[in-house]
Design an enzyme around this catalytic site. Sequence first.
Site, short mmCIF file in Angstrom:
data_model
loop_
_atom_site.label_atom_id
_atom_site.label_comp_id
_atom_site.label_asym_id
_atom_site.label_seq_id
_atom_site.Cartn_x
_atom_site.Cartn_y
_atom_site.Cartn_z
N ARG A 1 -50.99 42.02 32.45
CA ARG A 1 -51.80 41.98 30.90
C ARG A 1 -51.68 43.16 30.01
O ARG A 1 -51.37 44.29 30.59
CB ARG A 1 -53.18 41.78 31.25
CG ARG A 1 -53.63 40.60 32.12
CD ARG A 1 -54.98 40.24 32.26
NE ARG A 1 -55.92 41.46 32.69
CZ ARG A 1 -57.32 41.72 32.09
NH1 ARG A 1 -57.55 40.98 31.24
NH2 ARG A 1 -57.54 42.62 32.67
N LYS B 1 -54.91 44.30 45.93
CA LYS B 1 -54.40 43.40 45.07
C LYS B 1 -53.06 42.57 45.68
O LYS B 1 -51.89 43.47 46.02
CB LYS B 1 -53.63 43.99 43.72
CG LYS B 1 -53.64 42.99 42.56
CD LYS B 1 -54.15 43.88 41.52
CE LYS B 1 -53.09 43.52 40.14
NZ LYS B 1 -53.76 44.34 39.04
N ARG C 1 -63.78 47.50 37.06
CA ARG C 1 -63.55 48.68 37.93
C ARG C 1 -64.73 48.74 38.78
O ARG C 1 -65.72 48.85 38.33
CB ARG C 1 -63.39 50.00 37.31
CG ARG C 1 -61.85 50.21 36.74
CD ARG C 1 -60.59 50.19 37.58
NE ARG C 1 -59.49 50.27 37.18
CZ ARG C 1 -58.72 49.11 36.59
NH1 ARG C 1 -59.22 47.81 36.89
NH2 ARG C 1 -57.51 49.10 36.19
P1 ATP Z 1 -56.35 45.76 36.96
O1 ATP Z 1 -56.37 44.86 37.91
O2 ATP Z 1 -55.71 47.25 37.00
O3 ATP Z 1 -57.52 45.89 35.83
P2 ATP Z 1 -54.94 44.01 35.08
O4 ATP Z 1 -55.78 42.96 35.74
O5 ATP Z 1 -55.18 44.01 33.68
O6 ATP Z 1 -55.20 45.42 35.90
P3 ATP Z 1 -52.46 42.88 35.77
O7 ATP Z 1 -51.99 42.51 34.60
O8 ATP Z 1 -52.97 41.58 36.45
O9 ATP Z 1 -53.46 43.83 35.51
O10 ATP Z 1 -51.22 43.41 36.72
C1 ATP Z 1 -50.70 44.70 36.17
C2 ATP Z 1 -51.04 45.86 37.19
O11 ATP Z 1 -51.19 45.74 38.65
C3 ATP Z 1 -50.24 47.22 36.83
O12 ATP Z 1 -50.90 47.89 36.02
C4 ATP Z 1 -50.34 48.04 38.25
O13 ATP Z 1 -51.32 48.80 38.31
C5 ATP Z 1 -50.71 46.66 39.32
N1 ATP Z 1 -49.53 46.11 40.11
C6 ATP Z 1 -48.09 46.17 39.63
N2 ATP Z 1 -47.37 45.65 40.41
C7 ATP Z 1 -48.08 45.39 41.54
C8 ATP Z 1 -47.94 44.91 42.84
N3 ATP Z 1 -46.74 44.38 43.17
N4 ATP Z 1 -48.94 44.52 43.61
C9 ATP Z 1 -50.19 45.12 43.25
N5 ATP Z 1 -50.54 45.65 42.04
C10 ATP Z 1 -49.55 45.83 41.20
#
Ligand code: ATP
Length: 263
Positions: free
Chosen positions: A61, A125, A259
């Site tokens: 995102r 995650k 968070r």
């Molecule tokens: P957050 O969960 O940190 O609030 P978001 O929901 O906006 O962020 P996404 O857009 O779903 O996050 O995913 C991007 C974020 O996930 C990246 O900024 C990084 O921190 C994390 N990320 C990237 N690759 C991986 C992975 N393979 N496994 C887990 N986390 C990852």
Amino acid sequence: MIAPLLTPMTALDIGARSQAGVAVEVVETTGSTNADLLARAASLDAPLLLVARNQTAGRGRAGRSWLSSSEGSLTFSLAWKFDGGVQRLAGLPLAVGVALAETLDTLGVQVGLKWPNDVLRDGDKLAGILIETQGAPGGGVWTVIGIGLNLLMPDETEALLGRSIASLPWLARMDRNALMAALLDGLAGALREFDGAGFKAFSARWNRRHAWQGETVVILDAGKVLHEGAAAGVDDTGRLLLDTHEGRITVLAGDVSLRMKAS
Ligand code: ATP
């Protein structure tokens, strides 16, 4: 000769194992399966699953990136058309989270959901979901539903991200075509259900898997705390319910991040 650990993913094999009736393509390497399908959406006339054995510029995102490895993760996007306008899609990322969780359940893996779009295992995650949309030429909306699922990521990824991430060593040994077919079937079923009933059909299922229920959390926008309260699940449109000192509020996903409040 020692048999290779993994059968290579092929469109034919995934298609043969799936019941979804969705066309499948597998590419060796691409930047982003979401970007590829968005570029093709105007010329699609039916749903299409695009799987990349290797994705080099996976998107998250708000311009964030999703890291993957060819051996250690599954990266794919599903293009799916919905009639009507984008307002009908409220809660879709959460419904997709439910679909992933329910499919993983059938494979013996229990996961939790974090608002709005993360799948967690033991607090870390496991999968990311990114949905992008484009108006369809003849009306309706093409959605491109991108999913990155960690199976067994290299240690360097955690070091790069500066936090631990989840893995599924058991599923990493499963035939990738069978795993992909199971995920496709779960997703296609959920999208058909969503098309008929909207997120209402998924809200209770999402809440049952809510990983942060009752936890004190903060809502951040560009690093600034917008709200603080106890996470109380989601409503029938996928908004987060937050019990604050001023009472219960609802939070729209947008680009905000959730968070756990540091204690
Ligand atoms: P957050 O969960 O940190 O609030 P978001 O929901 O906006 O962020 P996404 O857009 O779903 O996050 O995913 C991007 C974020 O996930 C990246 O900024 C990084 O921190 C994390 N990320 C990237 N690759 C991986 C992975 N393979 N496994 C887990 N986390 C990852």
